[in-house]
Design a protein around this motif. Structure first.
Motif, PDB file in Angstrom:
ATOM      1  N   GLN A 146      32.807  46.539  51.469  1.00 46.99           N
ATOM      2  CA  GLN A 146      31.855  46.242  50.401  1.00 46.99           C
ATOM      3  C   GLN A 146      32.037  47.178  49.217  1.00 46.99           C
ATOM      4  O   GLN A 146      31.946  46.763  48.055  1.00 46.99           O
ATOM      5  N   THR A 147      32.307  48.439  49.513  1.00 50.75           N
ATOM      6  CA  THR A 147      32.551  49.410  48.432  1.00 50.75           C
ATOM      7  C   THR A 147      33.741  48.986  47.591  1.00 50.75           C
ATOM      8  O   THR A 147      33.704  49.038  46.351  1.00 50.75           O
ATOM      9  N   MET A 148      34.815  48.557  48.255  1.00 52.73           N
ATOM     10  CA  MET A 148      36.009  48.113  47.536  1.00 52.73           C
ATOM     11  C   MET A 148      35.698  46.903  46.663  1.00 52.73           C
ATOM     12  O   MET A 148      36.054  46.862  45.475  1.00 52.73           O
ATOM     13  N   ILE A 149      35.003  45.928  47.219  1.00 55.00           N
ATOM     14  CA  ILE A 149      34.715  44.700  46.483  1.00 55.00           C
ATOM     15  C   ILE A 149      33.780  44.976  45.308  1.00 55.00           C
ATOM     16  O   ILE A 149      33.993  44.484  44.191  1.00 55.00           O
ATOM     17  N   ASP A 150      32.751  45.781  45.554  1.00 60.07           N
ATOM     18  CA  ASP A 150      31.805  46.095  44.484  1.00 60.07           C
ATOM     19  C   ASP A 150      32.496  46.794  43.323  1.00 60.07           C
ATOM     20  O   ASP A 150      32.261  46.470  42.148  1.00 60.07           O
ATOM     21  N   THR A 151      33.337  47.750  43.634  1.00 68.94           N
ATOM     22  CA  THR A 151      34.038  48.497  42.582  1.00 68.94           C
ATOM     23  C   THR A 151      34.949  47.585  41.777  1.00 68.94           C
ATOM     24  O   THR A 151      34.957  47.611  40.540  1.00 68.94           O
ATOM     25  N   LEU A 152      35.693  46.744  42.473  1.00 71.17           N
ATOM     26  CA  LEU A 152      36.598  45.819  41.783  1.00 71.17           C
ATOM     27  C   LEU A 152      35.841  44.883  40.857  1.00 71.17           C
ATOM     28  O   LEU A 152      36.158  44.748  39.674  1.00 71.17           O
ATOM     29  N   PHE A 153      34.820  44.226  41.395  1.00 66.90           N
ATOM     30  CA  PHE A 153      34.163  43.184  40.635  1.00 66.90           C
ATOM     31  C   PHE A 153      33.232  43.711  39.555  1.00 66.90           C
ATOM     32  O   PHE A 153      33.083  43.089  38.505  1.00 66.90           O
ATOM     33  N   LEU A 154      32.608  44.841  39.812  1.00 70.92           N
ATOM     34  CA  LEU A 154      31.753  45.407  38.766  1.00 70.92           C
ATOM     35  C   LEU A 154      32.595  45.810  37.565  1.00 70.92           C
ATOM     36  O   LEU A 154      32.242  45.550  36.412  1.00 70.92           O
ATOM     37  N   ASP A 155      33.727  46.458  37.829  1.00 70.57           N
ATOM     38  CA  ASP A 155      34.613  46.841  36.729  1.00 70.57           C
ATOM     39  C   ASP A 155      35.189  45.605  36.045  1.00 70.57           C
ATOM     40  O   ASP A 155      35.282  45.539  34.819  1.00 70.57           O
ATOM     41  N   CYS A 156      35.551  44.618  36.858  1.00 71.00           N
ATOM     42  CA  CYS A 156      36.128  43.393  36.298  1.00 71.00           C
ATOM     43  C   CYS A 156      35.127  42.701  35.383  1.00 71.00           C
ATOM     44  O   CYS A 156      35.452  42.295  34.273  1.00 71.00           O
ATOM     45  N   CYS A 157      33.913  42.575  35.834  1.00 69.37           N
ATOM     46  CA  CYS A 157      32.921  41.843  35.052  1.00 69.37           C
ATOM     47  C   CYS A 157      32.514  42.592  33.792  1.00 69.37           C
ATOM     48  O   CYS A 157      32.141  41.959  32.802  1.00 69.37           O
ATOM     49  N   ARG A 158      32.583  43.904  33.802  1.00 67.08           N
ATOM     50  CA  ARG A 158      32.298  44.640  32.568  1.00 67.08           C
ATOM     51  C   ARG A 158      33.387  44.388  31.528  1.00 67.08           C
ATOM     52  O   ARG A 158      33.124  44.338  30.335  1.00 67.08           O
ATOM     53  N   GLY A 159      34.617  44.221  32.033  1.00 67.97           N
ATOM     54  CA  GLY A 159      35.714  44.045  31.090  1.00 67.97           C
ATOM     55  C   GLY A 159      35.900  42.614  30.630  1.00 67.97           C
ATOM     56  O   GLY A 159      36.083  42.349  29.447  1.00 67.97           O
ATOM     57  N   ARG A 160      35.885  41.654  31.545  1.00 74.84           N
ATOM     58  CA  ARG A 160      36.126  40.247  31.224  1.00 74.84           C
ATOM     59  C   ARG A 160      35.205  39.361  32.039  1.00 74.84           C
ATOM     60  O   ARG A 160      35.603  38.790  33.051  1.00 74.84           O
ATOM     61  N   PRO A 161      33.960  39.218  31.661  1.00 72.82           N
ATOM     62  CA  PRO A 161      33.027  38.416  32.443  1.00 72.82           C
ATOM     63  C   PRO A 161      33.457  36.965  32.583  1.00 72.82           C
ATOM     64  O   PRO A 161      33.080  36.300  33.540  1.00 72.82           O
ATOM     65  N   ASP A 162      34.265  36.454  31.631  1.00 73.29           N
ATOM     66  CA  ASP A 162      34.689  35.063  31.729  1.00 73.29           C
ATOM     67  C   ASP A 162      35.597  34.832  32.937  1.00 73.29           C
ATOM     68  O   ASP A 162      35.652  33.734  33.480  1.00 73.29           O
ATOM     69  N   LEU A 163      36.305  35.887  33.360  1.00 74.12           N
ATOM     70  CA  LEU A 163      37.176  35.761  34.517  1.00 74.12           C
ATOM     71  C   LEU A 163      36.396  35.791  35.822  1.00 74.12           C
ATOM     72  O   LEU A 163      36.912  35.439  36.865  1.00 74.12           O
ATOM     73  N   CYS A 164      35.151  36.227  35.756  1.00 78.22           N
ATOM     74  CA  CYS A 164      34.349  36.404  36.972  1.00 78.22           C
ATOM     75  C   CYS A 164      33.209  35.407  37.048  1.00 78.22           C
ATOM     76  O   CYS A 164      32.205  35.659  37.712  1.00 78.22           O
ATOM     77  N   LEU A 165      33.338  34.267  36.358  1.00 78.58           N
ATOM     78  CA  LEU A 165      32.259  33.294  36.352  1.00 78.58           C
ATOM     79  C   LEU A 165      31.924  32.815  37.752  1.00 78.58           C
ATOM     80  O   LEU A 165      30.766  32.714  38.135  1.00 78.58           O
ATOM     81  N   SER A 166      32.975  32.542  38.552  1.00 73.25           N
ATOM     82  CA  SER A 166      32.726  32.068  39.917  1.00 73.25           C
ATOM     83  C   SER A 166      32.049  33.136  40.742  1.00 73.25           C
ATOM     84  O   SER A 166      31.205  32.844  41.597  1.00 73.25           O
TER      85      SER A 166
END
Length: 281
Positions: free
Chosen positions: A80-100
């Motif tokens: 969970q730590t790995m996933i949270d770190t990846l996706f939180l950083d991802c969504c801050r940078g490019r939220p359009d890529l994380c719509l799903s």
């Protein structure tokens, strides 16, 4: 934190280490002996030891000793730590890529609807445990659930001891037949809401991902078909399997599905796996 995520991703970047981690995820909350992992995945013990050490060091797997055996479990907090770190950083940078992802997160905070749910129970042979589970849930809450069972390698006929137990308990066995999980995959298959494996061997097999991402859990228990001894002793093994599954299904049907979100519901069905697997009917 970034170095920790890099280590986890690097560790999972190896095909066989990823396969080990996926197997342990499917077996949550079980702790699995190294020998069983090696047999299920066809990995030499010496090679497996190296892979498990890497997964443990990366914080993706935990290890404990029971007697002379080492048992391994998936470290859900580490993943969970790995996933949270990846996706939180991802969504801050490019939220359009994380719509799903954000859609899934919103769905995870919503309670399940009040419609009728589709439930599939899986074991290897689809001759006893999964047949018990299908019959029990249909009888206990058939108005709320459409219930199915299947085997990864189903036997050609249902176990006669299992059918005898079901008849004695007042179940309709005329609707039962051995089926393969392939019947529940593909465009014509029903959309599943819950998928439960009730034997370790089936959980060790990597079935294709289910469409719709149903809530899944492993409710493994001893196989009554393998019981030895007198007819009375073998019959007792089937009675105990039936009783254990009835306990778990009773707990499942008592869950307030209309108020639990997916995350809470997943935790609840995982906890049900810890109910006594040796219960009497």
């Amino acid at each position: 934190m970034e170095s920790d995520v890099v280590l986890k991703l690097t560790t999972l970047g190896h095909t066989q280490r990823l396969a080990i981690f996926r197997l342990l995820i499917r077996r949550v909350p079980d702790a699995v002996p190294a020998g069983e992992i090696a047999e299920a995945l066809g990995i030499k013990p010496s090679t497996l030891s190296s892979y498990l050490s890497a997964l443990t060091q990366a914080g993706l797997v935990t290890q404990r000793r029971k007697g002379t055996s080492l048992l391994y479990s998936a470290n859900l907090d580490g993943a969970q730590t790995m996933i949270d770190t990846l996706f939180l950083d991802c969504c801050r940078g490019r939220p359009d890529l994380c719509l799903s992802l954000t859609s899934s997160s919103r769905d995870g905070a919503k309670p399940m609807s009040d419609r009728k749910f589709n439930v599939l129970f899986i074991c290897t042979g689809n001759s006893a445990r999964s047949i018990f589970a299908e019959s029990i849930l249909r009888k206990e809450a058939g108005d709320r659930f459409e219930v199915f069972s299947a085997g990864t390698r189903p036997y050609s006929e249902l176990n006669p001891f299992a059918l005898s137990v079901l008849k004695d308990k007042g179940h309709d066995v005329s609707v039962l037949r051995a089926k393969n999980v392939s019947e529940f995959q593909g465009p014509s298959a029903p959309d599943l809401d819950f998928v439960f494996t009730v034997c370790d061997q089936a959980a060790n097999e990597d079935c294709p991902a289910w469409t719709g991402q149903p809530i899944s859990a492993h409710w493994g228990m001893p196989d009554p078909v393998k019981a030895e001894g007198t007819e009375a002793q073998r019959s007792l093994a089937f009675q105990q399997a039936y009783g254990a599954l009835r306990n778990r299904i009773t707990a499942f049907t008592a869950l307030p599905l209309d108020t639990l979100d997916r995350i809470s519901l997943q935790k609840a069905v995982d906890r049900i796996a810890g109910l006594d697997a040796g219960a009497d009917a």
